[in-house]
Design an enzyme around this catalytic site. Structure first.
Site, PDB file in Angstrom:
ATOM      1  N   GLY A  84      26.435 -11.250  -1.181  1.00 16.00           N
ATOM      2  CA  GLY A  84      25.714 -11.020  -2.491  1.00 16.00           C
ATOM      3  C   GLY A  84      24.358 -11.762  -2.759  1.00 16.00           C
ATOM      4  O   GLY A  84      24.166 -12.538  -1.514  1.00 16.00           O
ATOM      5  N   SER A  85      23.627 -11.764  -3.629  1.00 15.85           N
ATOM      6  CA  SER A  85      22.311 -12.517  -3.591  1.00 15.85           C
ATOM      7  C   SER A  85      22.568 -13.910  -4.219  1.00 15.85           C
ATOM      8  O   SER A  85      23.844 -13.994  -4.457  1.00 15.85           O
ATOM      9  CB  SER A  85      21.481 -11.906  -4.495  1.00 15.85           C
ATOM     10  OG  SER A  85      21.717 -11.833  -5.964  1.00 15.85           O
ATOM     11  N   SER A  88      24.805 -14.755  -7.804  1.00 12.03           N
ATOM     12  CA  SER A  88      26.041 -13.651  -8.115  1.00 12.03           C
ATOM     13  C   SER A  88      27.418 -13.827  -8.324  1.00 12.03           C
ATOM     14  O   SER A  88      28.338 -12.921  -8.424  1.00 12.03           O
ATOM     15  CB  SER A  88      25.714 -12.624  -6.767  1.00 12.03           C
ATOM     16  OG  SER A  88      25.997 -13.137  -5.603  1.00 12.03           O
ATOM     17  N   GLY A  89      27.604 -15.103  -7.856  1.00  7.69           N
ATOM     18  CA  GLY A  89      29.005 -15.597  -8.022  1.00  7.69           C
ATOM     19  C   GLY A  89      29.939 -15.654  -6.692  1.00  7.69           C
ATOM     20  O   GLY A  89      31.068 -15.447  -7.013  1.00  7.69           O
ATOM     21  N   LYS A  90      29.236 -15.737  -5.627  1.00  2.00           N
ATOM     22  CA  LYS A  90      29.957 -15.787  -4.566  1.00  2.00           C
ATOM     23  C   LYS A  90      30.795 -16.882  -4.229  1.00  2.00           C
ATOM     24  O   LYS A  90      32.114 -16.670  -3.915  1.00  2.00           O
ATOM     25  CB  LYS A  90      28.900 -15.720  -3.220  1.00  2.00           C
ATOM     26  CG  LYS A  90      27.904 -14.423  -3.439  1.00  2.00           C
ATOM     27  CD  LYS A  90      26.843 -14.523  -2.011  1.00  2.00           C
ATOM     28  CE  LYS A  90      26.215 -15.720  -1.997  1.00  2.00           C
ATOM     29  NZ  LYS A  90      25.497 -15.985  -3.232  1.00  2.00           N
ATOM     30  N   THR A  91      30.167 -17.976  -4.331  1.00  2.00           N
ATOM     31  CA  THR A  91      30.955 -18.995  -4.061  1.00  2.00           C
ATOM     32  C   THR A  91      32.326 -19.514  -5.389  1.00  2.00           C
ATOM     33  O   THR A  91      33.009 -19.740  -5.364  1.00  2.00           O
ATOM     34  CB  THR A  91      30.145 -20.450  -4.415  1.00  2.00           C
ATOM     35  OG1 THR A  91      29.160 -20.278  -3.156  1.00  2.00           O
ATOM     36  CG2 THR A  91      30.989 -21.685  -4.138  1.00  2.00           C
ATOM     37  N   GLU A 157      28.828 -20.281   2.368  1.00  2.00           N
ATOM     38  CA  GLU A 157      27.313 -20.252   3.046  1.00  2.00           C
ATOM     39  C   GLU A 157      27.449 -20.110   4.155  1.00  2.00           C
ATOM     40  O   GLU A 157      26.681 -20.736   5.277  1.00  2.00           O
ATOM     41  CB  GLU A 157      26.604 -21.668   2.932  1.00  2.00           C
ATOM     42  CG  GLU A 157      26.457 -22.202   1.148  1.00  2.00           C
ATOM     43  CD  GLU A 157      25.595 -21.491   0.427  1.00  2.00           C
ATOM     44  OE1 GLU A 157      24.984 -20.214   0.975  1.00  2.00           O
ATOM     45  OE2 GLU A 157      25.831 -21.507  -0.796  1.00  2.00           O
ATOM     46  N   ALA A 158      28.145 -18.915   4.870  1.00  2.00           N
ATOM     47  CA  ALA A 158      28.425 -18.737   6.221  1.00  2.00           C
ATOM     48  C   ALA A 158      27.116 -18.286   7.053  1.00  2.00           C
ATOM     49  O   ALA A 158      26.836 -18.224   8.017  1.00  2.00           O
ATOM     50  CB  ALA A 158      29.418 -17.534   6.046  1.00  2.00           C
ATOM     51  N   GLN A 159      26.061 -17.834   6.067  1.00  2.00           N
ATOM     52  CA  GLN A 159      24.688 -17.468   6.592  1.00  2.00           C
ATOM     53  C   GLN A 159      24.063 -18.317   7.413  1.00  2.00           C
ATOM     54  O   GLN A 159      23.129 -18.360   8.351  1.00  2.00           O
ATOM     55  CB  GLN A 159      24.005 -16.710   5.683  1.00  2.00           C
ATOM     56  CG  GLN A 159      23.134 -17.831   4.597  1.00  2.00           C
ATOM     57  CD  GLN A 159      24.064 -18.355   3.355  1.00  2.00           C
ATOM     58  OE1 GLN A 159      25.234 -17.718   3.539  1.00  2.00           O
ATOM     59  NE2 GLN A 159      23.860 -19.071   2.654  1.00  2.00           N
TER      60      GLN A 159
END
Length: 259
Positions: A84-85, A88-91, A157-159
């Protein structure tokens, strides 16, 4: 749709809109139930004031996927991607899943790229200050070495990792490890970010989370950079980035181009 238990199997009960529950098209739900292939469920359908008769579905067994489960017949793991952006609550979602695994006394290891030192050198920290201890690594190859003997691996932060992260994640999953990956799916220009597209393509489960657009209040899936820095990788927070909806992002980028 609500779930209640009936013996060892949950019971799915559908109640019509007229009774105060929001419900999707019955035909779509029926097709979904017919296609799904996992856990057994009994289906009780109560089509109150409905034009169609769905009572024939009662007490029939269907299969529906609810949650990732361990496959004891095959010694293989799987890959979950949370994308997500920014904001957005990914972590936050990554930490929730990992802490849940820790509570179950599974052996968990968390990794993040060494360049991410925004909050802490050795902690994965969400924007709302949830945190979990992690191991910073300079490259994806280090994860394969350090992950041996684990039940669950988390990667934040895989990107920012090199493309080898895709091979590493698949190798770990093939060794029976549950791999949970979180990262930005798009960069600030709105393009797919680094290895994320390949991770999403090879993952069994992909969860896309959304922020709230700071300009429209709608769901946001773009990370708009507010500074003039044109570097692809630039760590930042609310001073440098804001989450925008498609319309707001398009207008903001158009305004930048007109400057």
């Amino acid at each position: 749709m609500s779930l209640i238990s009936k013996g060892n199997l949950p019971v799915i009960i559908f109640i019509s809109v007229n009774n105060g529950w929001r419900i999707f098209d019955f035909d779509k739900i029926f097709l979904l139930l017919k296609k799904c292939k996992t856990s057994n469920f009994y289906v009780n359908l109560l089509p109150v004031q409905s034009n169609k008769n769905y009572s024939f579905l009662k007490a029939e067994k269907y299969k529906m996927f609810l949650e990732n489960t361990v496959n004891h017949k095959e010694q293989f793991g799987w890959i979950e991607v949370i994308c997500g952006s920014m904001f957005s609550g990914k972590t936050e979602e990554l930490i929730r899943r990992l802490k849940r695994a820790q509570f179950a006394k599974q052996k968990v290891e968390i990794f993040k790229p060494a360049i991410d030192t925004r909050y802490h050198d050795e902690m994965v920290v969400s924007h709302d200050a949830n945190e979990i201890r992690s191991t910073p690594v300079p490259a994806a190859a280090n994860i394969a070495i350090l992950a041996q003997g684990c039940d669950v691996i988390g990667i934040d932060e895989a990107q920012f990792f090199d493309d080898e992260i895709v091979t590493v994640c698949n190798d770990l999953a093939n060794q029976g490890i549950r791999v949970i990956v979180a990262g930005l799916d798009m960069d600030f220009k709105g393009n797919p970010f680094g290895p994320m597209p390949a991770l999403m393509a090879t993952a069994e489960y992909v969860t896309k989370v959304h922020a709230v657009c700071t300009r429209t209040g709608n769901l946001a899936n773009y990370s708009f950079r507010k500074t003039d820095n044109d570097k692809l990788v630039m760590l930042g927070e609310t001073e440098e980035y804001e989450p925008l909806s498609r319309a707001a992002y398009y207008n903001a980028m158009k305004k930048n181009q007109e400057k």
